[in-house]
Design a protein around this motif. Structure first.
Motif, PDB file in Angstrom:
ATOM      1  N   PRO A 186       0.795  -1.229   0.000  1.00  0.00           N
ATOM      2  CA  PRO A 186       0.000   0.000   0.000  1.00  0.00           C
ATOM      3  C   PRO A 186       0.828   1.280   0.000  1.00  0.00           C
ATOM      4  O   PRO A 186       0.369   2.307  -0.487  1.00  0.00           O
ATOM      5  CB  PRO A 186      -0.837  -0.128   1.279  1.00  0.00           C
ATOM      6  N   GLU A 187       2.047   1.215   0.548  1.00  0.00           N
ATOM      7  CA  GLU A 187       2.889   2.422   0.570  1.00  0.00           C
ATOM      8  C   GLU A 187       3.348   2.817  -0.832  1.00  0.00           C
ATOM      9  O   GLU A 187       3.684   3.976  -1.080  1.00  0.00           O
ATOM     10  CB  GLU A 187       4.124   2.202   1.458  1.00  0.00           C
ATOM     11  N   ILE A 188       3.372   1.838  -1.734  1.00  0.00           N
ATOM     12  CA  ILE A 188       3.860   2.079  -3.095  1.00  0.00           C
ATOM     13  C   ILE A 188       2.715   2.168  -4.089  1.00  0.00           C
ATOM     14  O   ILE A 188       2.625   3.101  -4.886  1.00  0.00           O
ATOM     15  CB  ILE A 188       4.834   0.959  -3.533  1.00  0.00           C
ATOM     16  N   ARG A 248       5.638   7.852  -7.089  1.00  0.00           N
ATOM     17  CA  ARG A 248       5.200   8.269  -5.749  1.00  0.00           C
ATOM     18  C   ARG A 248       6.251   9.186  -5.113  1.00  0.00           C
ATOM     19  O   ARG A 248       5.907  10.167  -4.434  1.00  0.00           O
ATOM     20  CB  ARG A 248       4.939   7.046  -4.866  1.00  0.00           C
ATOM     21  N   HIS A 249       7.522   8.852  -5.314  1.00  0.00           N
ATOM     22  CA  HIS A 249       8.603   9.661  -4.745  1.00  0.00           C
ATOM     23  C   HIS A 249       8.574  11.087  -5.298  1.00  0.00           C
ATOM     24  O   HIS A 249       8.811  12.055  -4.561  1.00  0.00           O
ATOM     25  CB  HIS A 249       9.955   9.019  -5.041  1.00  0.00           C
ATOM     26  N   TYR A 250       8.272  11.198  -6.596  1.00  0.00           N
ATOM     27  CA  TYR A 250       8.290  12.526  -7.226  1.00  0.00           C
ATOM     28  C   TYR A 250       6.902  13.164  -7.296  1.00  0.00           C
ATOM     29  O   TYR A 250       6.746  14.242  -7.875  1.00  0.00           O
ATOM     30  CB  TYR A 250       8.918  12.441  -8.621  1.00  0.00           C
ATOM     31  N   GLY A 251       5.901  12.478  -6.728  1.00  0.00           N
ATOM     32  CA  GLY A 251       4.577  13.075  -6.610  1.00  0.00           C
ATOM     33  C   GLY A 251       3.835  13.251  -7.913  1.00  0.00           C
ATOM     34  O   GLY A 251       3.145  14.262  -8.109  1.00  0.00           O
ATOM     35  N   VAL A 252       3.961  12.277  -8.837  1.00  0.00           N
ATOM     36  CA  VAL A 252       3.231  12.349 -10.094  1.00  0.00           C
ATOM     37  C   VAL A 252       2.331  11.122 -10.223  1.00  0.00           C
ATOM     38  O   VAL A 252       2.650  10.042  -9.713  1.00  0.00           O
ATOM     39  CB  VAL A 252       4.179  12.435 -11.307  1.00  0.00           C
TER      40      VAL A 252
END
Length: 264
Positions: A165-167, A226-230
């Motif tokens: 779920p985190e990814i 997810r890391h870059y918020g796209v």
């Protein structure tokens, strides 16, 4: 859903003829798709592909993509191997950090090199796999597409336990397993039709591993986004996102098939 289906049909109609024909047109198409993929991942970090470091990264990507016969010719003519050209690109990027007084940093250098390798290695093996024969490319596409479809539909129908779920919040353990099962069934049917020179035991084992790696490839791209918020890597395919959104699994599966000596 309607938009996704229409886009998938049009994209398949444009892409499949190149896959079937192979040779130089297919290689050129893969170069173009890889360049778009690199553009997408650089955009996530707000680095322009048309900047100095972006152009060096594109050069690095094109070197990594080179088919083996091209690389051998370049080596004979210039006396430099692919790895030496990548080393030159690395040095140029590091020098650039000094010239711009760390506005472009060491971390950015690592990001660009990792991006070129991430995109380049998978697409390189796309070219290499097609050179080995159409059946192997179709097998890889069948595994990836049926895994993706099986995971999606079984996950929606039976999924209750979240996979990661985190990814990727929507993926489930039931979908993950379902994707593998559907891929195995599809691989066996494909073997009956195409008759790949492998035993059914080997085929099933490789299919399981490839299905798992394909889903991990999808999760890797999800983690990057997810890391870059796209939400999507790009918008080139309406309803499907970008090149990386559609080929993230293949970027892992195609090199794996060579690592397992299933191809070559």
């Amino acid at each position: 859903m309607k938009q996704r289906i229409i886009t998938a049909i049009i994209a398949a109609a444009l892409f499949i003829p190149f896959v079937i024909y192979g040779q130089l047109p297919f290689t050129i198409l893969i170069y173009a798709m890889a360049a778009v993929g690199l553009y997408e991942i650089l955009k996530m970090r707000t680095i322009s592909l048309f900047s100095v470091p972006g152009i060096i990264a594109l050069f690095t990507l094109f070197i990594i993509l080179m088919p083996d016969d091209w690389a051998n010719t370049v080596h004979e003519v210039t006396n430099y191997s692919k790895i030496e050209y990548v080393f030159i690109a690395t040095i140029l990027l590091l020098i650039y950090t000094v010239l711009v007084k760390n506005k472009f940093t060491f971390d950015d250098v690592g990001f660009l090199l990792a991006s070129a390798m991430y995109v380049g290695i998978g697409f390189h093996f796309f070219i290499t796999t097609r050179a080995e024969g159409l059946a192997y490319v179709v097998y890889a596409l069948v595994i990836v597409w049926t895994t993706d479809s099986g995971a999606y539909f079984i996950g929606r129908k039976l999924g209750k336990n979240k996979l990661w779920p985190e990814i990727s919040p929507n993926k489930t353990i039931e979908g993950f397993v379902g994707g593998i099962v559907v891929a195995i069934i599809s691989a066996i049917i494909f073997q009956l039709i195409a008759e790949i020179d492998k035993s059914y035991v080997t085929l099933i084992i490789v299919t399981i591993v490839a299905s798992v790696f394909g889903q991990l490839g999808d999760l890797v791209e999800s983690a990057i986004k997810r890391h870059y918020g796209v939400k999507d890597s790009g918008k080139i395919l309406p309803g499907h996102g970008g090149i990386l959104d559609r080929f993230d699994s293949l970027l892992f599966v195609l090199p794996l098939l060579y690592f397992l000596h299933f191809i070559g």
